[in-house]
Design an enzyme around this catalytic site. Structure first.
Site, mmCIF file in Angstrom:
data_model
loop_
_atom_site.group_PDB
_atom_site.id
_atom_site.type_symbol
_atom_site.label_atom_id
_atom_site.label_comp_id
_atom_site.label_asym_id
_atom_site.label_seq_id
_atom_site.Cartn_x
_atom_site.Cartn_y
_atom_site.Cartn_z
ATOM 1 N N ASP A 165 55.701 13.854 49.484
ATOM 2 C CA ASP A 165 55.078 12.541 49.329
ATOM 3 C C ASP A 165 54.558 12.359 47.910
ATOM 4 O OD1 ASP A 165 54.881 11.841 52.369
ATOM 5 O OD2 ASP A 165 53.985 13.838 52.215
ATOM 6 N N ASP A 179 58.974 10.516 50.303
ATOM 7 C CA ASP A 179 58.275 9.234 50.398
ATOM 8 C C ASP A 179 57.699 8.888 49.033
ATOM 9 O OD1 ASP A 179 58.746 8.875 53.101
ATOM 10 O OD2 ASP A 179 56.851 9.792 53.722
ATOM 11 N N ASP A 193 58.530 16.792 54.427
ATOM 12 C CA ASP A 193 58.987 15.886 53.366
ATOM 13 C C ASP A 193 58.143 16.139 52.125
ATOM 14 O OD1 ASP A 193 56.498 14.770 53.779
ATOM 15 O OD2 ASP A 193 57.213 12.756 54.212
HETATM 16 P P1 8DG Z 1 54.289 17.278 56.339
HETATM 17 O O1 8DG Z 1 55.049 16.241 55.593
HETATM 18 O O2 8DG Z 1 54.151 18.544 55.584
HETATM 19 O O3 8DG Z 1 54.847 17.494 57.705
HETATM 20 O O4 8DG Z 1 52.791 16.754 56.574
HETATM 21 P P2 8DG Z 1 52.075 15.530 55.870
HETATM 22 O O5 8DG Z 1 52.483 15.412 54.440
HETATM 23 O O6 8DG Z 1 50.632 15.669 56.154
HETATM 24 O O7 8DG Z 1 52.581 14.298 56.740
HETATM 25 P P3 8DG Z 1 53.307 12.936 56.316
HETATM 26 O O8 8DG Z 1 53.931 12.392 57.585
HETATM 27 O O9 8DG Z 1 54.221 13.115 55.174
HETATM 28 O O10 8DG Z 1 52.131 11.920 55.964
HETATM 29 C C1 8DG Z 1 51.310 12.071 54.825
HETATM 30 C C2 8DG Z 1 50.165 11.108 54.894
HETATM 31 O O11 8DG Z 1 50.574 9.772 54.631
HETATM 32 C C3 8DG Z 1 49.521 11.062 56.276
HETATM 33 O O12 8DG Z 1 48.172 11.466 56.179
HETATM 34 C C4 8DG Z 1 49.543 9.645 56.689
HETATM 35 C C5 8DG Z 1 49.731 8.911 55.383
HETATM 36 N N1 8DG Z 1 50.280 7.581 55.544
HETATM 37 C C6 8DG Z 1 49.660 6.449 55.083
HETATM 38 N N2 8DG Z 1 50.371 5.363 55.418
HETATM 39 C C7 8DG Z 1 51.469 5.813 56.091
HETATM 40 C C8 8DG Z 1 52.557 5.143 56.664
HETATM 41 O O13 8DG Z 1 52.650 3.926 56.630
HETATM 42 N N3 8DG Z 1 53.496 5.929 57.261
HETATM 43 C C9 8DG Z 1 53.381 7.300 57.274
HETATM 44 N N4 8DG Z 1 54.342 8.024 57.861
HETATM 45 N N5 8DG Z 1 52.354 7.948 56.739
HETATM 46 C C10 8DG Z 1 51.396 7.205 56.156
HETATM 47 O O14 8DG Z 1 48.598 6.440 54.472
HETATM 48 MN MN MN Z 2 54.472 14.916 53.965
HETATM 49 MN MN MN Z 3 55.562 11.495 54.376
#
Ligand code: 8DG
Ligand code: MN
Ligand code: MN
Length: 372
Positions: free
Chosen positions: A207, A296, A205
């Site tokens: 962020d 996100d 995703d």
């Molecule tokens: P990716 O998307 O490339 O697979 O990896 P990522 O960017 O490291 O993972 P992510 O699932 O998008 O999460 C990014 C960060 O956001 C992760 O370190 C955790 C953090 N995070 C929070 N609060 C929350 C929450 O409420 N839900 C989720 N899913 N992540 C959160 O700080």
């Molecule tokens: Mn991510």
């Molecule tokens: Mn995310």
């Protein structure tokens, strides 16, 4: 020169991932990919402890500054349990691990991966469906289960959402988000977080963390952003929550909790294959001139921004380890909102990530070193 293995430098021997610099992808991708499969398999079985143990091994190996060629080189290093060492030995000696291969081809692992690959489906739901014999999207469809709105979108855009988001696509989404945010609140700041901030070349995703230099101006911003995105036809799905965070006299909540309480929006964007975006793989499944991308959006007040940025940059293991370090080594609780010192019984303020590391007594680790 053959000799004894060299003593591990202190930062490699550190047992918390937040004490180490962990680049992406590291020098031991054969080993880390294998351990990641075992970690994932444990997580999909609901065995968090086992999953965490494999994640820690994986993180340690990714932080090493050279390729491991023999088990002896790992002597004295932390985070590597007997099980992980057996798997590593197998990989070093045979090039494959039978346990990893068996895991990857097991019907349970394959089905659980497929089902949790649907946006909106967690381990608990997937487990229930798998127990009923559901192993594919087709079987899910004929099962008659009613899906919630998130899951319906997840099934609808399944192929797109399981195709990794490239750096170029993330940049194109950034342009869209910045355009919308600045049009609804001039002066607001948009920061790319998550894996892309850590320097990853692809992700599941994109962020974003959004704030405004005047505290309070950001209140209710998520709704304005969503309305504008919708009016421009850029949203395929969204689910938003408002900010419910309050500082309490007793200090920050449970340190292990990774959920935070910011205004935020879990969404699916419609990314069109237009001029701002030229990647070849830019079409969605079925030859559409657009593709679905998970995005996100998180809105933070400026006073909590440094904590939010640290929290939303990840990796998940790095976050977990930072919180564990805070509690166990400093008697502090860290969240994406704040840092609370339990001994002094007060919140510690910070306006940069560097200040947070300093409060925690940790050496600063740059975002690209947080790929534990
Ligand atoms: P990716 O998307 O490339 O697979 O990896 P990522 O960017 O490291 O993972 P992510 O699932 O998008 O999460 C990014 C960060 O956001 C992760 O370190 C955790 C953090 N995070 C929070 N609060 C929350 C929450 O409420 N839900 C989720 N899913 N992540 C959160 O700080
Ligand atoms: Mn991510
Ligand atoms: Mn995310």
């Amino acid at each position: 020169q053959q000799g004894d293995p060299v003593e591990a430098p202190a930062f490699l021997a550190a047992s918390y991932a937040c004490q180490r610099n962990t680049p992406q992808p590291g020098h031991n991708t054969l080993l880390t990919a294998a351990l990641s499969v075992l970690a994932e398999s444990a997580e999909l079985n609901g065995d968090e402890g086992r999953g965490l143990a494999f994640r820690r091994s994986e993180g340690l190996l990714r932080s090493l500054d050279r390729r491991v060629q023999g088990l002896a080189e790992l002597r004295g290093l932390p985070c590597l349990g007997d099980h992980s060492r057996r798997v590593i030995q197998d990989l070093l000696e045979n090039g494959v691990s039978s346990e990893v291969e068996e895991t990857k081809s097991s019907p349970r692992y394959k089905a659980m991966k497929l089902l949790t690959g649907i946006f909106g489906v967690g381990v608990k739901t997937a487990k229930r469906w798998f127990t009923e014999g559901i192993c594919s999207l087709a079987q899910l469809e004929t099962s008659g289960h009613s899906l919630n709105a998130a899951q319906q979108a997840g099934v609808c855009y399944y192929t797109d959402l399981n195709q990794p988001v490239s750096r170029e696509e993330a940049d194109a989404v950034s342009v869209m988000v910045e355009g919308v945010v600045h049009s609804v609140l001039p002066g607001a700041r948009v920061t790319l977080a998550g894996g892309f901030r850590r320097g990853k070349m692809s992700g599941h995703d994109v962020d974003f963390l959004i704030t405004h230099p005047d505290e309070g101006k950001e209140e209710g911003l998520i709704h304005k952003i969503i309305a504008c995105l919708e009016s421009r036809g850029l949203l395929l799905y969204q689910q938003n929550t408002r900010n419910t965070y309050r500082e309490s006299a007793k200090g920050a909540g449970r340190p292990s909790s990774s959920m935070d309480r910011f205004e935020r929006c879990f969404s699916i964007f419609k990314l069109t294959n237009d001029s701002s975006y030229t990647a070849d793989n830019g079409t969605g499944s079925g030859g559409r001139p657009w593709r679905a991308v998970r995005v996100d959006l998180v809105v933070s007040p400026i006073s909590q921004f440094a904590f939010a940025l640290l929290g939303w940059t990840g990796s998940k293991l790095f976050e977990r380890e930072t919180r564990r370090w805070a509690v166990r080594e400093r008697s502090m609780s860290l969240s994406s909102h704040a840092l609370y010192d339990r001994n002094q019984e007060r919140y510690l303020r910070a306006s940069s990530e560097e200040e947070i590391f300093a409060h925690l007594g940790l050496e600063y680790v740059s975002p690209t070193g947080r790929n534990a």
